[in-house]
Design a protein around this motif. Structure first.
Motif, short mmCIF file in Angstrom:
data_model
loop_
_atom_site.label_atom_id
_atom_site.label_comp_id
_atom_site.label_asym_id
_atom_site.label_seq_id
_atom_site.Cartn_x
_atom_site.Cartn_y
_atom_site.Cartn_z
N ASP A 105 0.82 -1.21 0.00
CA ASP A 105 0.00 0.00 0.00
C ASP A 105 0.86 1.27 0.00
OD1 ASP A 105 -2.60 -1.40 2.12
OD2 ASP A 105 -2.42 -1.32 -0.07
N TYR A 106 2.16 1.10 0.08
CA TYR A 106 3.07 2.25 0.12
C TYR A 106 3.79 2.38 -1.22
CZ TYR A 106 1.97 2.65 5.01
OH TYR A 106 1.29 2.82 6.19
N ASN A 107 3.76 3.59 -1.78
CA ASN A 107 4.25 3.81 -3.13
C ASN A 107 5.73 4.20 -3.20
OD1 ASN A 107 1.32 5.38 -2.81
ND2 ASN A 107 1.41 3.89 -4.47
N TYR A 108 6.20 4.90 -2.17
CA TYR A 108 7.56 5.43 -2.20
C TYR A 108 8.30 4.96 -0.95
CZ TYR A 108 5.59 8.43 -5.78
OH TYR A 108 4.97 8.90 -6.92
N TRP A 109 9.56 4.60 -1.16
CA TRP A 109 10.38 4.02 -0.11
C TRP A 109 11.72 4.73 -0.03
CZ3 TRP A 109 8.81 -0.16 2.96
CH2 TRP A 109 7.58 -0.73 2.60
N GLY A 110 12.22 4.83 1.20
CA GLY A 110 13.58 5.29 1.40
C GLY A 110 14.55 4.16 1.18
N GLN A 111 15.84 4.45 1.30
CA GLN A 111 16.88 3.48 0.96
C GLN A 111 17.19 2.51 2.09
OE1 GLN A 111 17.44 6.30 2.32
NE2 GLN A 111 19.32 6.20 3.52
N GLY A 112 16.71 2.77 3.29
CA GLY A 112 16.96 1.88 4.41
C GLY A 112 18.15 2.30 5.24
N THR A 113 18.07 2.03 6.54
CA THR A 113 19.17 2.29 7.45
C THR A 113 19.31 1.09 8.38
OG1 THR A 113 20.11 3.89 9.03
CG2 THR A 113 17.71 3.58 9.10
N GLN A 114 20.54 0.63 8.57
CA GLN A 114 20.79 -0.60 9.32
C GLN A 114 20.75 -0.32 10.82
OE1 GLN A 114 21.57 -3.96 8.23
NE2 GLN A 114 21.26 -4.34 10.42
N VAL A 115 20.01 -1.14 11.54
CA VAL A 115 20.01 -1.12 13.01
C VAL A 115 20.47 -2.49 13.49
CG1 VAL A 115 18.56 -0.99 15.07
CG2 VAL A 115 18.17 0.59 13.16
N THR A 116 21.52 -2.49 14.30
CA THR A 116 22.07 -3.72 14.84
C THR A 116 22.07 -3.62 16.35
OG1 THR A 116 23.47 -4.03 12.89
CG2 THR A 116 24.03 -5.30 14.87
N VAL A 117 21.42 -4.59 16.99
CA VAL A 117 21.36 -4.62 18.45
C VAL A 117 22.16 -5.83 18.92
CG1 VAL A 117 19.87 -4.64 20.48
CG2 VAL A 117 19.06 -3.63 18.33
N SER A 118 23.28 -5.54 19.55
CA SER A 118 24.19 -6.62 19.94
C SER A 118 25.11 -6.14 21.04
CB SER A 118 25.02 -7.07 18.74
OG SER A 118 25.98 -8.03 19.12
N SER A 119 25.49 -7.09 21.90
CA SER A 119 26.44 -6.76 22.95
C SER A 119 27.86 -7.11 22.51
CB SER A 119 26.09 -7.51 24.23
OG SER A 119 26.00 -8.90 23.98
#
Length: 119
Positions: A105-119
């Motif tokens: 349902d979404y027409n336009y998208w950004g390029q993405g940004t990485q989220v990493t959750v780690s110790s």
């Protein structure tokens, strides 16, 4: 419409990050905006949405931990992420389109940004 996501990074479990998505266009206030995420080997999934009128909706997995907001003067939507867990690790995408939890349902998208959750 062009969307530029930013703010991702590496954070320890329990930590916080704030993602931003800047949009082009003069009518940002009319846009419904959303965040989706995609982890390796998994399908893209809905995270949160905010309508042009300011209504919000969250996936159960992030409810109470994440907050979506918008600043129409800055043409920007935000995702404040608190209490991050390793399972939140993914590429996060912002999108604009119909107010919905469905990615198609979404027409336009950004390029993405990485989220990493780690110790």
């Amino acid at each position: 419409v062009q969307l530029q996501a930013s703010g991702g990074g590496l954070v320890q479990p329990g930590g916080s990050l704030k993602l931003s998505c800047a949009a082009s266009g003069r009518t940002f206030s009319l846009y419904n905006m959303a965040w989706f995420r995609q982890a390796p080997g998994k399908e893209r999934e809905f995270v949160a949405a905010i309508s042009s009128g300011g209504s919000t909706y969250y996936a159960d997995s992030v409810k109470g931990r994440f907050t979506i907001s918008r600043d129409n003067a800055k043409n920007t939507v935000y995702l404040q992420m608190n209490g991050l867990k390793p399972e939140d690790t993914a590429v996060y995408y912002c999108a604009t389109g119909q107010y919905s939890t469905v990615s198609s349902d979404y027409n336009y998208w950004g390029q993405g940004t990485q989220v990493t959750v780690s110790s």
